[in-house]
Structures are given as structure tokens and as C-alpha cells.
Design a protein around this motif. Sequence first.
Motif, short mmCIF file in Angstrom:
data_model
loop_
_atom_site.label_atom_id
_atom_site.label_comp_id
_atom_site.label_asym_id
_atom_site.label_seq_id
_atom_site.Cartn_x
_atom_site.Cartn_y
_atom_site.Cartn_z
N GLU A 83 0.76 -1.03 0.15
CA GLU A 83 0.16 0.01 -0.19
C GLU A 83 0.75 1.21 -0.07
OE1 GLU A 83 -2.14 -3.35 1.26
OE2 GLU A 83 -0.29 -2.50 2.07
N GLN A 84 2.12 1.13 0.42
CA GLN A 84 2.99 2.51 0.52
C GLN A 84 3.78 2.58 -0.92
OE1 GLN A 84 5.29 0.90 3.98
NE2 GLN A 84 4.25 2.24 5.27
N LEU A 85 3.54 1.91 -1.66
CA LEU A 85 4.35 2.08 -3.09
C LEU A 85 3.86 3.31 -3.81
CD1 LEU A 85 4.49 -1.62 -4.50
CD2 LEU A 85 6.35 -0.38 -3.47
N GLY A 86 2.58 3.62 -3.65
CA GLY A 86 2.12 4.70 -4.40
C GLY A 86 1.89 4.52 -5.79
N ALA A 87 2.04 3.23 -6.20
CA ALA A 87 1.79 2.84 -7.69
C ALA A 87 0.79 1.52 -7.92
CB ALA A 87 3.25 2.72 -8.46
N PRO A 88 0.18 1.53 -8.95
CA PRO A 88 -0.45 0.23 -8.94
C PRO A 88 0.48 -0.73 -9.22
CG PRO A 88 -0.96 1.55 -10.95
CD PRO A 88 -0.08 2.39 -10.03
N LEU A 89 0.11 -2.10 -8.96
CA LEU A 89 0.98 -3.27 -9.06
C LEU A 89 1.17 -3.68 -10.45
CD1 LEU A 89 0.03 -5.44 -5.96
CD2 LEU A 89 2.28 -4.27 -6.43
N SER A 90 -0.08 -3.23 -11.31
CA SER A 90 -0.14 -3.31 -12.74
C SER A 90 1.35 -2.68 -13.34
CB SER A 90 -1.44 -3.05 -13.42
OG SER A 90 -1.49 -1.43 -13.21
N GLU A 91 1.89 -1.88 -12.99
CA GLU A 91 2.87 -1.16 -13.62
C GLU A 91 4.47 -1.97 -13.35
OE1 GLU A 91 3.40 2.86 -12.29
OE2 GLU A 91 1.48 3.39 -13.01
N PHE A 92 4.36 -3.04 -12.43
CA PHE A 92 5.50 -3.87 -12.21
C PHE A 92 5.50 -5.21 -12.90
CE2 PHE A 92 4.60 -0.98 -8.75
CZ PHE A 92 5.94 -0.33 -8.63
N THR A 93 6.73 -5.56 -13.31
CA THR A 93 6.93 -6.72 -13.97
C THR A 93 7.27 -7.95 -13.00
OG1 THR A 93 9.17 -6.24 -14.62
CG2 THR A 93 7.46 -5.76 -16.17
N SER A 94 8.05 -7.63 -11.90
CA SER A 94 8.59 -8.52 -10.74
C SER A 94 8.61 -8.11 -9.79
CB SER A 94 9.95 -9.18 -11.55
OG SER A 94 9.98 -9.69 -12.88
N LEU A 95 8.49 -8.95 -8.65
CA LEU A 95 8.87 -8.71 -7.33
C LEU A 95 9.96 -9.44 -6.92
CD1 LEU A 95 6.31 -8.28 -4.52
CD2 LEU A 95 8.33 -9.44 -4.07
#
Length: 344
Positions: A83-95
Motif C-alpha cells: 500500500e505504501q508504493l504509491g503505484a498500482p501493481l500493474s506497473e511492475f513486472t517482477s517482485l
Amino acid sequence: MSSYNGALSNLPNGEARTDTRPCRILLMGKSRSGKSSARETIFNNMSPKQTIYLESTARITKKTYQSVVPIELWECPGNTTIEQLGAPLSEFTSLVYFLDVQDTYQSIVSTFANLVLQCYPQNPNMYFELLVHKKEALPEDYQHDLMRIINDRLGVEVEDFFADNGVQLDDVVRIHATSIYDHSLWHAFSLIAQRGIEETYQLAQCVDAFKSNTAFTKVFVFDVATRLYLAMDSEALDVEDYALAWDYLNTLRQMFPLYNPKTKIEPNGADVDLAHGVVRLKSTNSNNETVLAYWQINDLLGVVALMPADTYDKSIAAINFNLIQFREGLQDVLDLLAALNAES
């Protein structure tokens, strides 16, 4: 259209690319788990010995590194929540989650599993990588035991979820044993980058065409600055071949600023001709020689290929002929990506 530049318009689904996006990767894990040292050694060429002076990450830090597609790393403090990322998870390719082998692994595996279960429903295209890091602190036998235990425990926590969704766990979640002191970290991040950059498939098509038209046994395309391999031929990877190619590229990167390109030198008894980027290595168990050949494609990419020495000597003309087309095919792919980047 030749077999080299035929990769220009094809992706696995057979559709032409009309845009591109950065490979955006989340780096997470407890404080002092090795996130900063991994990023600095791979992407900023920091000596592993210097990483002990790095401070703990105090806030989310975003760094972008240029490759065939920009690689954007978001390094997070140990207590960061999604929740603290400030960006939707759809913008990320990998964790990518770091587990220090010197920590108690049970709670860390559970934290990673909870992140997987939280993130995947929000972005089913996201990949999850658990790095069992600082493996040099453990004896090799215990490393294998720990990897097996962690793999089993993680499976217990998330396998049913993916099975219920009709997804094979290994297609989404992977575990790597890594260290900044050998090629294992670069190997893991190479696989992570390949998952996040769709266009590496097109590079691999060019590599397969080059390998099939020559007698090379293995061909890698490296991002020279980071020593990550972005593509290789479709034959199964022998880790020893990768280690040879990685060590060779690492040696060349150190030598090029120091030696005239036409100078011959002999590190560790190997005859190196920097003008042609060729090294001959003799097996310790036999008189057989292996050739490692290197070619710079452009400022970003270089190619390392392996072949028995006697075959190489007989195939130089065919190699040089195919190398011209290979370079042109790779450059066509890079030009396309540059144009897509400019439009996006």
C-alpha cells in the motif's frame, strides 16, 4: 527476410509490437538482507568488498538503467508494504524478495508467501523471485538442504492457491541461491530481466539462427555494462558454460581500458587476442581446447559464444559471414525498440 531479421516483427503470440515499456522491478526484503549491495554490484559495478559501507535503505529509491528496454528498480525499506508504493501493481513486472541465509528463514518465507498471495490477484502478469542471498556464508552442502527446505515450505503456503487458479507454481514463482561474490546473482537477475523484457524473445530468435548456421555450442547475448545475459540459444543451459562466458566478459571489461586492442596477453596461461575477442582455454582433464569468442554489437550488447577449438579453426570463414547478418539482425531489433521507446 532472412532468419536473422525475421525476428523483427515476431513475438511468441505472432503479433507485431506496437509499443514497449520499462522493465519495472520491486526489490524487497528485510533491512540488511542485501538489496542495495546486489543493485550496486550489478548495475553500478561496485566491488563486492565495498558494499559493506552501504547504508540501509531508508525510503523507496527508484533507479533507471539503460538496456534494450529501460530497467527500473524500486528498492524498498524492510518495512515497506504494498500500500505504501504509491503505484498500482500493474506497473511492475517482477517482485524480487531477498532472504539473508543468516536470518531465521521461516518467518521470511511466510512474509514472501503473503506478498505473493496479495499481489498476484492484482497483477496476474507479475513474477515473483525469492533470492536466498549471501549463500557464501554457508557450506555448499547446507546450501542445497536449505534451498530444498525453503522450496518445500513455500510450496505448502502458496501451491494450493495457484492450483485453484489453474496456474503452475514454477511459472510464476522461482527461488534462486545467490551471492555477490560469484556469477550466481547475475544469473538470477538475467532470468528476472528476461521475464520482464518481452523483446528478449526476438533477440533469442537471432541467436538461434546464428547458432544453427555456425558450429558454436552455446551463444549468449550480454548487456555489457551489467553482465546480465538477455538472450541465449534455445539449448538447455549448462551453468558451467554460463560461468565461463560471464568470467570471460568480466575479464574483457577490465582489460579493454588497459590494453591496446591488438595486444596479446596471457592471463592464467590462456592465449587472448583482444583484436578478435577470442580466448582458448585448455581443459584440466584433457588436451581439448575450448574457444570463447566475443563480439561487441553496439554500446549496449556483446555476444559471447563457445566452440571446440579445432572446430573454430575450420569454421572461421563461415562464422565471419554469418556474424555480419547476425549483427544486422540484432541491430534491426534494437532499432525497432528504440523507435517504440521514442513513441511511448
